[in-house]
Design an enzyme around this catalytic site. Structure first.
Site, PDB file in Angstrom:
ATOM      1  N   LYS A  57       0.835  -1.211   0.000  1.00 31.84           N
ATOM      2  CA  LYS A  57       0.000   0.000   0.000  1.00 31.84           C
ATOM      3  C   LYS A  57       0.867   1.257   0.000  1.00 31.84           C
ATOM      4  O   LYS A  57       0.589   2.209  -0.715  1.00 31.84           O
ATOM      5  CB  LYS A  57      -0.943  -0.020   1.223  1.00 31.84           C
ATOM      6  CG  LYS A  57      -2.081  -1.011   1.046  1.00 31.84           C
ATOM      7  CD  LYS A  57      -2.767  -1.371   2.346  1.00 31.84           C
ATOM      8  CE  LYS A  57      -3.773  -2.495   2.134  1.00 31.84           C
ATOM      9  NZ  LYS A  57      -4.339  -3.023   3.363  1.00 31.84           N
ATOM     10  N   GLN A 101      -4.562  -1.981   9.911  1.00 29.83           N
ATOM     11  CA  GLN A 101      -4.375  -3.297   9.297  1.00 29.83           C
ATOM     12  C   GLN A 101      -4.862  -4.406  10.247  1.00 29.83           C
ATOM     13  O   GLN A 101      -4.460  -4.454  11.407  1.00 29.83           O
ATOM     14  CB  GLN A 101      -2.894  -3.504   8.946  1.00 29.83           C
ATOM     15  CG  GLN A 101      -2.594  -4.800   8.203  1.00 29.83           C
ATOM     16  CD  GLN A 101      -3.260  -4.892   6.842  1.00 29.83           C
ATOM     17  OE1 GLN A 101      -3.325  -3.943   6.096  1.00 29.83           O
ATOM     18  NE2 GLN A 101      -3.773  -6.066   6.525  1.00 29.83           N
ATOM     19  N   ASP A 124     -11.100   1.973   4.274  1.00 26.97           N
ATOM     20  CA  ASP A 124     -11.235   0.505   4.204  1.00 26.97           C
ATOM     21  C   ASP A 124     -12.709   0.103   4.115  1.00 26.97           C
ATOM     22  O   ASP A 124     -13.026  -1.041   3.813  1.00 26.97           O
ATOM     23  CB  ASP A 124     -10.603  -0.137   5.446  1.00 26.97           C
ATOM     24  CG  ASP A 124      -9.348  -0.928   5.110  1.00 26.97           C
ATOM     25  OD1 ASP A 124      -9.165  -1.274   3.924  1.00 26.97           O
ATOM     26  OD2 ASP A 124      -8.560  -1.205   6.023  1.00 26.97           O
TER      27      ASP A 124
END
Length: 297
Positions: A57, A101, A124
Protein backbone atom coordinates in the site's frame (compact mmCIF):
# COMPACT_ATOMS: atom_id res chain seq x y z
CA UNK A 1 -16.52 -31.91 -25.26
CA UNK A 2 -13.99 -29.31 -26.38
CA UNK A 3 -12.56 -26.70 -24.06
CA UNK A 4 -14.06 -23.25 -23.88
CA UNK A 5 -11.46 -20.56 -24.69
CA UNK A 6 -11.30 -18.39 -21.61
CA UNK A 7 -10.01 -14.87 -21.08
CA UNK A 8 -8.20 -13.67 -18.00
CA UNK A 9 -9.68 -11.02 -15.73
CA UNK A 10 -6.29 -9.33 -15.59
CA UNK A 11 -6.27 -7.30 -12.38
CA UNK A 12 -2.61 -6.45 -12.83
CA UNK A 13 -3.23 -4.76 -16.18
CA UNK A 14 -6.47 -2.99 -15.13
CA UNK A 15 -4.99 -1.75 -11.83
CA UNK A 16 -1.98 -0.38 -13.72
CA UNK A 17 -4.33 1.65 -15.98
CA UNK A 18 -6.22 2.99 -12.94
CA UNK A 19 -2.94 3.94 -11.20
CA UNK A 20 -1.94 5.98 -14.23
CA UNK A 21 -5.33 7.75 -14.19
CA UNK A 22 -4.99 8.56 -10.46
CA UNK A 23 -1.38 9.76 -10.87
CA UNK A 24 -2.42 12.10 -13.72
CA UNK A 25 -5.23 13.54 -11.57
CA UNK A 26 -2.87 14.06 -8.60
CA UNK A 27 -0.36 15.90 -10.80
CA UNK A 28 -3.17 18.22 -11.97
CA UNK A 29 -4.12 18.91 -8.32
CA UNK A 30 -0.50 19.68 -7.39
CA UNK A 31 0.03 21.85 -10.50
CA UNK A 32 -3.01 23.89 -9.45
CA UNK A 33 -1.40 24.51 -6.04
CA UNK A 34 -3.20 21.78 -4.08
CA UNK A 35 -1.59 19.38 -1.60
CA UNK A 36 -1.17 15.70 -2.32
CA UNK A 37 -3.78 13.22 -1.00
CA UNK A 38 -2.52 11.57 2.19
CA UNK A 39 -3.16 7.96 3.29
CA UNK A 40 -2.17 6.65 6.72
CA UNK A 41 -1.71 3.06 7.89
CA UNK A 42 -1.53 1.64 11.40
CA UNK A 43 0.34 -1.67 11.69
CA UNK A 44 0.44 -3.67 14.92
CA UNK A 45 3.04 -6.41 15.33
CA UNK A 46 5.03 -8.27 12.68
CA UNK A 47 2.59 -10.60 10.92
CA UNK A 48 4.18 -11.50 7.56
CA UNK A 49 0.97 -11.11 5.54
CA UNK A 50 0.11 -7.78 7.14
CA UNK A 51 3.67 -6.47 6.63
CA UNK A 52 3.48 -7.38 2.92
CA UNK A 53 0.03 -5.80 2.46
CA UNK A 54 1.00 -2.55 4.17
CA UNK A 55 4.33 -2.41 2.31
CA UNK A 56 2.41 -2.80 -0.94
CA UNK A 57 0.00 0.00 0.00
CA UNK A 58 2.85 2.39 0.89
CA UNK A 59 4.60 1.55 -2.42
CA UNK A 60 1.41 2.16 -4.41
CA UNK A 61 0.91 5.55 -2.69
CA UNK A 62 4.32 6.55 -4.03
CA UNK A 63 3.41 5.34 -7.55
CA UNK A 64 0.24 7.46 -7.70
CA UNK A 65 1.79 10.52 -6.08
CA UNK A 66 0.11 10.30 -2.66
CA UNK A 67 1.75 11.03 0.66
CA UNK A 68 1.70 8.12 3.06
CA UNK A 69 2.37 7.65 6.78
CA UNK A 70 3.01 4.36 8.52
CA UNK A 71 2.46 4.15 12.27
CA UNK A 72 3.87 1.00 13.86
CA UNK A 73 3.20 -0.61 17.22
CA UNK A 74 4.48 -3.78 18.84
CA UNK A 75 2.14 -6.71 19.60
CA UNK A 76 1.81 -5.65 23.24
CA UNK A 77 0.29 -2.22 22.48
CA UNK A 78 -2.71 -1.55 24.73
CA UNK A 79 -6.19 -0.96 23.37
CA UNK A 80 -6.17 2.42 25.08
CA UNK A 81 -2.96 3.44 23.28
CA UNK A 82 -4.39 2.38 19.92
CA UNK A 83 -7.62 4.30 20.53
CA UNK A 84 -5.54 7.42 21.37
CA UNK A 85 -3.71 7.03 18.05
CA UNK A 86 -7.04 6.72 16.19
CA UNK A 87 -8.38 9.87 17.86
CA UNK A 88 -5.26 11.73 16.69
CA UNK A 89 -5.68 10.46 13.11
CA UNK A 90 -9.39 11.37 13.12
CA UNK A 91 -8.48 14.93 14.08
CA UNK A 92 -5.49 15.38 11.72
CA UNK A 93 -6.61 17.92 9.05
CA UNK A 94 -3.85 16.83 6.63
CA UNK A 95 -4.79 13.15 6.63
CA UNK A 96 -7.54 12.19 4.18
CA UNK A 97 -8.00 8.54 5.04
CA UNK A 98 -6.32 5.74 6.96
CA UNK A 99 -6.48 2.01 7.56
CA UNK A 100 -5.88 -0.08 10.65
CA UNK A 101 -4.38 -3.30 9.30
CA UNK A 102 -6.25 -6.41 10.51
CA UNK A 103 -6.02 -8.85 12.21
CA UNK A 104 -5.13 -7.22 15.54
CA UNK A 105 -3.69 -9.08 18.58
CA UNK A 106 -6.27 -11.05 20.62
CA UNK A 107 -6.26 -8.66 23.60
CA UNK A 108 -7.61 -5.82 21.44
CA UNK A 109 -11.32 -5.57 20.61
CA UNK A 110 -11.21 -5.33 16.81
CA UNK A 111 -14.82 -4.16 16.49
CA UNK A 112 -14.24 -1.33 18.99
CA UNK A 113 -11.24 -0.15 16.94
CA UNK A 114 -13.20 -0.30 13.65
CA UNK A 115 -16.07 1.70 15.17
CA UNK A 116 -13.64 4.37 16.43
CA UNK A 117 -12.41 5.21 12.92
CA UNK A 118 -14.06 8.40 11.62
CA UNK A 119 -16.43 7.20 8.83
CA UNK A 120 -15.25 10.07 6.60
CA UNK A 121 -11.66 8.74 6.83
CA UNK A 122 -12.59 5.04 6.80
CA UNK A 123 -11.14 4.24 3.35
CA UNK A 124 -11.24 0.50 4.20
CA UNK A 125 -15.05 0.76 4.37
CA UNK A 126 -15.27 -1.30 7.59
CA UNK A 127 -17.05 1.18 9.89
CA UNK A 128 -20.71 0.13 10.42
CA UNK A 129 -21.86 3.55 9.14
CA UNK A 130 -20.21 2.94 5.75
CA UNK A 131 -21.50 -0.64 5.67
CA UNK A 132 -25.01 0.63 6.48
CA UNK A 133 -24.84 3.28 3.75
CA UNK A 134 -23.83 0.61 1.22
CA UNK A 135 -26.75 -1.62 2.28
CA UNK A 136 -29.30 1.05 1.34
CA UNK A 137 -27.50 2.30 -1.76
CA UNK A 138 -26.11 5.55 -0.34
CA UNK A 139 -22.68 6.96 -1.11
CA UNK A 140 -19.93 5.93 1.30
CA UNK A 141 -16.67 4.00 1.34
CA UNK A 142 -16.92 0.44 0.08
CA UNK A 143 -14.53 -2.25 1.30
CA UNK A 144 -11.59 -2.36 -1.13
CA UNK A 145 -11.82 -6.00 -2.32
CA UNK A 146 -15.52 -5.96 -3.35
CA UNK A 147 -15.05 -2.48 -4.85
CA UNK A 148 -12.05 -3.78 -6.82
CA UNK A 149 -13.99 -6.78 -8.14
CA UNK A 150 -16.84 -4.56 -9.36
CA UNK A 151 -14.33 -2.26 -11.10
CA UNK A 152 -12.63 -5.29 -12.72
CA UNK A 153 -15.98 -6.60 -14.05
CA UNK A 154 -16.85 -3.12 -15.31
CA UNK A 155 -13.57 -2.53 -17.13
CA UNK A 156 -13.58 -6.02 -18.64
CA UNK A 157 -17.13 -5.28 -19.87
CA UNK A 158 -18.70 -8.31 -18.15
CA UNK A 159 -22.51 -8.08 -18.47
CA UNK A 160 -24.19 -8.51 -15.08
CA UNK A 161 -27.80 -7.38 -15.56
CA UNK A 162 -30.23 -10.22 -14.88
CA UNK A 163 -27.40 -12.72 -14.30
CA UNK A 164 -27.26 -15.19 -11.44
CA UNK A 165 -24.30 -14.35 -9.19
CA UNK A 166 -23.26 -16.94 -6.60
CA UNK A 167 -20.91 -15.79 -3.82
CA UNK A 168 -19.03 -18.36 -1.77
CA UNK A 169 -18.34 -16.90 1.67
CA UNK A 170 -20.24 -14.49 3.96
CA UNK A 171 -17.45 -12.45 5.57
CA UNK A 172 -18.01 -8.82 6.54
CA UNK A 173 -15.03 -7.81 4.40
CA UNK A 174 -15.90 -9.60 1.13
CA UNK A 175 -18.99 -11.84 0.98
CA UNK A 176 -21.63 -9.54 2.49
CA UNK A 177 -20.61 -6.26 0.79
CA UNK A 178 -20.09 -8.14 -2.50
CA UNK A 179 -23.67 -9.45 -2.37
CA UNK A 180 -24.99 -5.90 -1.84
CA UNK A 181 -22.95 -4.47 -4.72
CA UNK A 182 -24.07 -7.17 -7.16
CA UNK A 183 -27.72 -6.47 -6.23
CA UNK A 184 -27.39 -2.70 -6.68
CA UNK A 185 -29.36 -1.11 -9.50
CA UNK A 186 -27.17 -0.47 -12.55
CA UNK A 187 -24.29 -2.30 -14.17
CA UNK A 188 -22.21 -3.91 -12.69
CA UNK A 189 -25.16 -4.94 -10.56
CA UNK A 190 -28.79 -5.93 -11.22
CA UNK A 191 -27.88 -9.55 -10.44
CA UNK A 192 -29.93 -12.20 -8.70
CA UNK A 193 -27.59 -13.06 -5.83
CA UNK A 194 -27.15 -16.29 -3.85
CA UNK A 195 -24.70 -16.41 -0.94
CA UNK A 196 -23.32 -19.83 0.04
CA UNK A 197 -21.28 -20.62 3.14
CA UNK A 198 -19.96 -23.50 5.23
CA UNK A 199 -23.47 -24.63 6.26
CA UNK A 200 -24.95 -24.55 2.71
CA UNK A 201 -26.23 -27.91 1.52
CA UNK A 202 -25.84 -29.19 -2.07
CA UNK A 203 -23.38 -26.42 -2.82
CA UNK A 204 -22.36 -27.89 -6.22
CA UNK A 205 -25.96 -27.76 -7.43
CA UNK A 206 -26.13 -24.05 -6.59
CA UNK A 207 -22.73 -23.06 -7.99
CA UNK A 208 -23.51 -24.88 -11.27
CA UNK A 209 -26.34 -22.39 -11.88
CA UNK A 210 -24.04 -19.36 -11.53
CA UNK A 211 -23.37 -17.08 -14.48
CA UNK A 212 -20.90 -15.25 -12.21
CA UNK A 213 -19.18 -17.21 -9.44
CA UNK A 214 -17.20 -15.31 -6.78
CA UNK A 215 -15.13 -17.56 -4.52
CA UNK A 216 -14.14 -15.95 -1.21
CA UNK A 217 -13.97 -18.72 1.39
CA UNK A 218 -10.24 -18.93 1.99
CA UNK A 219 -10.23 -22.67 1.24
CA UNK A 220 -7.43 -23.41 -1.29
CA UNK A 221 -8.57 -25.02 -4.57
CA UNK A 222 -11.97 -25.97 -3.15
CA UNK A 223 -13.83 -24.88 -6.33
CA UNK A 224 -13.46 -27.68 -8.86
CA UNK A 225 -14.71 -28.30 -12.41
CA UNK A 226 -17.84 -30.16 -11.24
CA UNK A 227 -19.03 -26.93 -9.55
CA UNK A 228 -18.84 -24.63 -12.56
CA UNK A 229 -21.23 -24.08 -15.46
CA UNK A 230 -19.73 -23.89 -18.97
CA UNK A 231 -19.25 -20.24 -19.98
CA UNK A 232 -19.35 -18.89 -16.40
CA UNK A 233 -17.34 -15.90 -15.20
CA UNK A 234 -15.24 -16.97 -12.20
CA UNK A 235 -13.66 -14.51 -9.76
CA UNK A 236 -11.14 -16.01 -7.33
CA UNK A 237 -10.69 -13.97 -4.13
CA UNK A 238 -8.69 -16.64 -2.26
CA UNK A 239 -5.17 -15.85 -1.04
CA UNK A 240 -3.81 -18.69 1.06
CA UNK A 241 -0.12 -19.49 1.37
CA UNK A 242 0.48 -23.19 0.68
CA UNK A 243 3.75 -25.17 0.77
CA UNK A 244 5.49 -25.45 -2.63
CA UNK A 245 8.94 -27.05 -2.82
CA UNK A 246 9.51 -25.68 -6.35
CA UNK A 247 9.49 -22.07 -5.06
CA UNK A 248 12.52 -20.39 -3.53
CA UNK A 249 10.49 -19.36 -0.46
CA UNK A 250 9.09 -22.90 -0.15
CA UNK A 251 5.50 -21.67 -0.53
CA UNK A 252 3.15 -20.00 -2.99
CA UNK A 253 -0.07 -18.00 -3.04
CA UNK A 254 -3.05 -20.19 -3.81
CA UNK A 255 -6.62 -19.23 -4.73
CA UNK A 256 -9.94 -20.86 -3.83
CA UNK A 257 -10.34 -22.13 -7.40
CA UNK A 258 -8.51 -25.12 -8.92
CA UNK A 259 -7.45 -22.97 -11.86
CA UNK A 260 -6.16 -25.57 -14.36
CA UNK A 261 -9.29 -27.66 -13.96
CA UNK A 262 -11.85 -24.80 -13.93
CA UNK A 263 -10.38 -22.35 -16.47
CA UNK A 264 -11.23 -24.44 -19.59
CA UNK A 265 -14.94 -24.19 -18.67
CA UNK A 266 -14.98 -20.41 -18.16
CA UNK A 267 -15.58 -17.45 -20.42
CA UNK A 268 -13.54 -15.31 -17.97
CA UNK A 269 -11.52 -16.22 -14.88
CA UNK A 270 -9.28 -14.22 -12.53
CA UNK A 271 -5.83 -15.66 -11.76
CA UNK A 272 -4.11 -15.83 -8.35
CA UNK A 273 -1.86 -13.89 -8.05
CA UNK A 274 -2.56 -11.03 -10.48
CA UNK A 275 -6.36 -10.94 -10.38
CA UNK A 276 -8.26 -9.50 -7.43
CA UNK A 277 -5.17 -8.61 -5.30
CA UNK A 278 -3.93 -5.64 -7.37
CA UNK A 279 -7.54 -4.37 -7.67
CA UNK A 280 -7.89 -4.33 -3.86
CA UNK A 281 -4.85 -2.08 -3.44
CA UNK A 282 -5.90 0.28 -6.24
CA UNK A 283 -9.45 0.54 -4.81
CA UNK A 284 -7.94 1.80 -1.57
CA UNK A 285 -6.25 4.53 -3.64
CA UNK A 286 -9.59 5.40 -5.33
CA UNK A 287 -11.24 5.67 -1.88
CA UNK A 288 -8.40 7.89 -0.62
CA UNK A 289 -8.66 10.21 -3.62
CA UNK A 290 -12.44 10.42 -3.03
CA UNK A 291 -11.86 11.21 0.65
CA UNK A 292 -9.41 13.95 -0.33
CA UNK A 293 -11.92 15.50 -2.76
CA UNK A 294 -14.71 15.44 -0.17
CA UNK A 295 -12.47 17.14 2.40
CA UNK A 296 -11.47 19.81 -0.11
CA UNK A 297 -15.10 20.71 -0.96
Amino acid sequence: MENQTYQLLDGKKVSSEIKQEIAAEVEKIVAAGGRRPHLGAVLVGHDGGSEAYVGNKVRTCKEVGFESSLIRYEDDVTEEELLKCIKKLNEDPNLDGYIVQLPLPKHINEQKIIESVDPSKDVDGFNPINVGRLSIGLEGYVSATPKGIVELLKRCKIPTRGKHCVILGRSNIVGKPMSMLMMEKGEPGDCTVTVCHSKTQNIEEITKTADILIAAMGRPESVKANMVKRGAVVVDVGTTMVPDATKKSGRRLCGDVKFDEVAPLCSYISPVPGGVGPMTIVSLMINTLDAYKRRMK
